[in-house]
Design a protein around this motif. Sequence first.
Motif, mmCIF file in Angstrom:
data_model
loop_
_atom_site.group_PDB
_atom_site.id
_atom_site.type_symbol
_atom_site.label_atom_id
_atom_site.label_comp_id
_atom_site.label_asym_id
_atom_site.label_seq_id
_atom_site.Cartn_x
_atom_site.Cartn_y
_atom_site.Cartn_z
ATOM 1 N N VAL A 99 3.529 0.079 5.364
ATOM 2 C CA VAL A 99 3.341 -0.019 3.918
ATOM 3 C C VAL A 99 2.353 1.039 3.436
ATOM 4 O O VAL A 99 2.539 1.659 2.376
ATOM 5 N N MET A 100 1.285 1.270 4.200
ATOM 6 C CA MET A 100 0.299 2.278 3.807
ATOM 7 C C MET A 100 0.903 3.676 3.791
ATOM 8 O O MET A 100 0.618 4.478 2.898
ATOM 9 N N VAL A 101 1.745 3.988 4.765
ATOM 10 C CA VAL A 101 2.404 5.296 4.784
ATOM 11 C C VAL A 101 3.355 5.426 3.589
ATOM 12 O O VAL A 101 3.407 6.476 2.932
ATOM 13 N N LEU A 150 -7.027 9.957 10.409
ATOM 14 C CA LEU A 150 -8.367 10.344 9.960
ATOM 15 C C LEU A 150 -8.330 11.724 9.309
ATOM 16 O O LEU A 150 -9.054 11.980 8.333
ATOM 17 N N LEU A 151 -7.479 12.591 9.823
ATOM 18 C CA LEU A 151 -7.338 13.913 9.220
ATOM 19 C C LEU A 151 -6.751 13.808 7.809
ATOM 20 O O LEU A 151 -7.171 14.528 6.895
ATOM 21 N N ILE A 152 -5.787 12.893 7.628
ATOM 22 C CA ILE A 152 -5.240 12.667 6.283
ATOM 23 C C ILE A 152 -6.338 12.156 5.353
ATOM 24 O O ILE A 152 -6.411 12.547 4.171
ATOM 25 N N ALA A 197 -4.413 2.455 7.159
ATOM 26 C CA ALA A 197 -3.416 2.734 8.193
ATOM 27 C C ALA A 197 -4.099 2.952 9.547
ATOM 28 O O ALA A 197 -3.622 2.457 10.580
ATOM 29 N N PHE A 198 -5.197 3.670 9.557
ATOM 30 C CA PHE A 198 -5.944 3.909 10.799
ATOM 31 C C PHE A 198 -6.465 2.599 11.387
ATOM 32 O O PHE A 198 -6.317 2.337 12.597
ATOM 33 N N LEU A 199 -7.050 1.757 10.542
ATOM 34 C CA LEU A 199 -7.596 0.484 11.022
ATOM 35 C C LEU A 199 -6.491 -0.432 11.545
ATOM 36 O O LEU A 199 -6.672 -1.124 12.557
ATOM 37 N N MET A 220 -5.352 -3.875 15.024
ATOM 38 C CA MET A 220 -4.455 -5.015 14.859
ATOM 39 C C MET A 220 -3.345 -4.987 15.903
ATOM 40 O O MET A 220 -3.077 -3.953 16.521
ATOM 41 N N LYS A 221 -2.716 -6.143 16.094
ATOM 42 C CA LYS A 221 -1.594 -6.242 17.031
ATOM 43 C C LYS A 221 -0.387 -5.503 16.461
ATOM 44 O O LYS A 221 0.001 -5.719 15.316
ATOM 45 N N LEU A 222 0.188 -4.640 17.285
ATOM 46 C CA LEU A 222 1.295 -3.800 16.841
ATOM 47 C C LEU A 222 2.652 -4.420 17.150
ATOM 48 O O LEU A 222 3.562 -4.405 16.315
#
Length: 382
Positions: free
Chosen positions: A116-118, A57-59, A16-18, A23-25
């Motif tokens: 999707v990661m969340v 990053l904290l997650i 999710a961080f990467l 990547m294009k949002l």
Amino acid sequence: MGKNIDKPQLVYSIIAFLALVSMKLVEVKPNRIASGDRFTAYEFIGWPVLVIGAGFLLIALLSITTSKWKGPMTVLLGAALLTALLYFMGEAGQEAATGSSSIRVTLSMGFYILLVMVYLLFGHVMARKDPYLNLEKALSLLIFFTLALLVYRGIFDEFSILKEYQIKKNQFVDSFITHLFLSLGSVTFGSLVAIPLGYLAYRKKNLESAVMVPLSIVETIPSLSLFGILLVPLASLGRIDFFRALGISGIGWAPAFVALSLYTLLPIGRNTLVGFSTVGRDVIEAAQGMGMSRKQIFRKIEFPLALPIIITGVRIALVQTIGGAVLAGLVGGGGLGTFVFLGLAEASPDLVLLGVIPIVLLTLTMDKVLKLLIERIRRRKR
């Protein structure tokens, strides 16, 4: 130390961080069809992305802790980060569209990967046996209410998918109702046919192949081929006044309804057979020894014990049917598939999403409702 690392949580949060930072949002287009300029999250939103990225990053760091509060903290952080991201995206989208009503803001791959990661992160956390599971569920629901409020307040009005919805609101409502009718109606009709067939296969073992093999053969027929097979007989029925009054013809809702109903027979019928077969012979013999009749054994023992497995078959059929009902749009049957194929024809991905997203949400909702029903039935039997 390595054994204490929650690897799924670590992987989901890092991806999710990467996706957020590299990547294009979004893509800002001059109109609904033309291509436009794509932006990363930082290019589109600015400095808030740094804070949101630090949150992911904290997650990831939480994945190496063993605190009993790790689950609630992960869900709370994930919900807050996603809500904040969407809020700032909405603000930036309104600014990007200033001065032109034709400008469209559409979502790009980076956002979908992050979303999707969340989703996977939430599912992973809430799948664990956690004493704070109810709190985690409440926090995850909070994000949906917050997003609904943001949509209601119009912060996402410049996003292409909402503009498509505003243009086709009445058609969308009609299509959604039709999709529900095709999905729920065909599963209901299929259940009325398949459950007796499954029970017949259980009671008469010599008829099991005669019942199950045809249902398996129907399942192997491609959807479009089945629509073609149904075209002639349904067109013939449509010439009769009674059936014509019901709207039955070679195209329209009828072939879609019949095809979808046929596809529900195998999962429901097979699970019915398995459900009754799992009832122990000793239980039935004990009931017979107590003087219970065949009908009483069926009503009080066999059917209640088989019911969770039967409903599991209904759940499988319903999930399959909600997605399969998209193809009704190809034969004039309506439903949300109309938007999918119209979007493909017009090269409008947001129009496709207008049909796909409700289907996904409807599938997840019905799947969860039936899972909860199955769990409740099993708890009552204990």
